[in-house]
Design an enzyme around this catalytic site. Structure first.
Site, mmCIF file in Angstrom:
data_model
loop_
_atom_site.group_PDB
_atom_site.id
_atom_site.type_symbol
_atom_site.label_atom_id
_atom_site.label_comp_id
_atom_site.label_asym_id
_atom_site.label_seq_id
_atom_site.Cartn_x
_atom_site.Cartn_y
_atom_site.Cartn_z
ATOM 1 N N HIS A 95 2.637 0.783 -4.737
ATOM 2 C CA HIS A 95 1.949 -0.324 -5.409
ATOM 3 C C HIS A 95 0.490 -0.485 -4.983
ATOM 4 C CE1 HIS A 95 1.742 -3.923 -7.806
ATOM 5 N NE2 HIS A 95 1.241 -4.597 -6.791
ATOM 6 N N SER A 141 -1.911 -5.633 -10.905
ATOM 7 C CA SER A 141 -0.748 -6.405 -10.459
ATOM 8 C C SER A 141 -0.756 -7.804 -11.083
ATOM 9 C CB SER A 141 -0.735 -6.450 -8.927
ATOM 10 O OG SER A 141 0.521 -6.901 -8.438
ATOM 11 N N GLN A 142 -0.672 -8.844 -10.270
ATOM 12 C CA GLN A 142 -0.681 -10.200 -10.792
ATOM 13 C C GLN A 142 -1.912 -10.462 -11.663
ATOM 14 O OE1 GLN A 142 0.459 -13.907 -8.367
ATOM 15 N NE2 GLN A 142 -1.759 -14.033 -8.353
ATOM 16 N N ASP A 159 6.704 2.530 -7.535
ATOM 17 C CA ASP A 159 5.800 1.425 -7.208
ATOM 18 C C ASP A 159 6.267 0.647 -5.981
ATOM 19 O OD1 ASP A 159 3.582 -0.567 -8.474
ATOM 20 O OD2 ASP A 159 5.251 -1.722 -7.669
ATOM 21 N N LEU A 197 -2.162 -10.067 -6.301
ATOM 22 C CA LEU A 197 -1.645 -10.960 -5.277
ATOM 23 C C LEU A 197 -1.978 -10.441 -3.884
ATOM 24 C CD1 LEU A 197 0.191 -13.499 -4.839
ATOM 25 C CD2 LEU A 197 2.119 -11.906 -4.687
#
Length: 290
Positions: free
Chosen positions: A271, A99-100, A216, A33
């Site tokens: 993250h 991630s996403q 994260d 994202l």
């Protein structure tokens, strides 16, 4: 001295020949994202250093704000991008999905019947969903806090936004199951007539590597990166106690029984640093890219 040099040259040429013949499988990287291909320059460099000659493709689709598009739309776009790479890789490919992007890759692997992915490396992905206030969330829904976001997400309009596709409110479970058009379908939490076929497709992978950690700061709970998640008291339920594992709905338990499920817990990594951390790469990623 000459004999020694000749032996050294012969050894060097032999190694070069072996690399040229055996080579390394191509690596496909899918971003997350609010980022794009340029964020993965360092990861590409690490791969090329440890596996010279590897063809690395960072898929340049749905970058930055376009990453908010509904995830099934993204799956369709990424499918068109990765298919030619897979078709040109007789020995298969590896997927690194951040991630996403890890959820996008699950959609790809579930719906591609003839994919040839060996290692699926899920790098700090909210595989069990997301439920937490973060800076990412405030960019999209500045007036909502986590307790009320279900009102925006659990309807047909909300499901056009990627975050809502995996927003998993443990206090509104029935609405999540009813309205989630992506994660609840992948997990067969909603009736899914394709569940058996999707499971068979997903299990074509040779290795699932789940990477995440307690510092994260974005994936909430961070255990979601390992398929752990909150119950309705916001207590973490471990992956092995989740229905998706116990019922083996898409293959987690099967992969575990095959010893093809790898869990990598890495503290101290924020993250946005997962794909540029040398130690994460060498400890959790490098060995699975052969």
């Amino acid at each position: 001295m000459k004999n020694g040099s000749a032996k050294l040259l012969s050894t060097f040429l032999g190694v070069c020949f072996a690399v040229a013949v055996v080579g390394y499988k191509p690596v496909i990287i899918v971003h997350g994202l609010f980022d794009g291909s340029k964020e993965f320059t360092y990861l590409v460099r690490l791969i090329n250093q440890s596996h010279p000659g590897t063809r690395v493709s960072v898929i340049d689709l749905y970058d930055y704000t376009a990453s908010l598009k509904a995830l099934w739309k993204q799956v369709q776009g990424f499918r068109q991008a990765v298919l030619p790479i897979m078709q040109n890789a007789a020995d298969g490919v590896h997927l690194i999905c951040f991630s996403q992007g890890g959820l996008v890759c699950r959609g790809l692997l579930s719906t591609l019947p003839d994919h040839n992915v060996h290692s699926f490396i899920s790098l700090s992905s909210p595989q069990a969903g997301q439920y937490g206030d973060t800076d990412y969330l405030r960019h999209v829904f500045p007036t909502f806090v986590k307790a009320h976001l279900y009102k925006a997400c659990y309807n047909s309009i909300g499901q056009e936004v990627s975050i809502c596709n995996y927003w998993n409110d443990p206090h509104h479970r029935e609405q999540y199951v009813k309205h989630s058009e992506y994660l609840a379908v992948l997990n067969s939490e909603r009736p899914n007539p394709n569940a058996t076929v999707w499971k068979k497709n997903f299990l074509r992978i040779k290795k699932l590597v789940l990477i995440g950690g307690p510092d994260d700061g974005v994936i909430t709970p961070w255990e979601s990166s390992h398929f752990g998640f909150y119950n309705d008291n916001e207590t973490i339920v471990d992956m092995k106690d989740q229905d998706v594992y116990v019922k083996d709905v898409f293959g987690l338990k099967t992969l575990d029984s095959r010893r093809d499920l790898v869990i990598c817990v890495f503290p101290g990594v924020k993250h946005t640093k997962w794909h540029s951390d040398d130690k994460v790469y060498h400890d959790c990623i490098d060995k699975w890219l052969t």
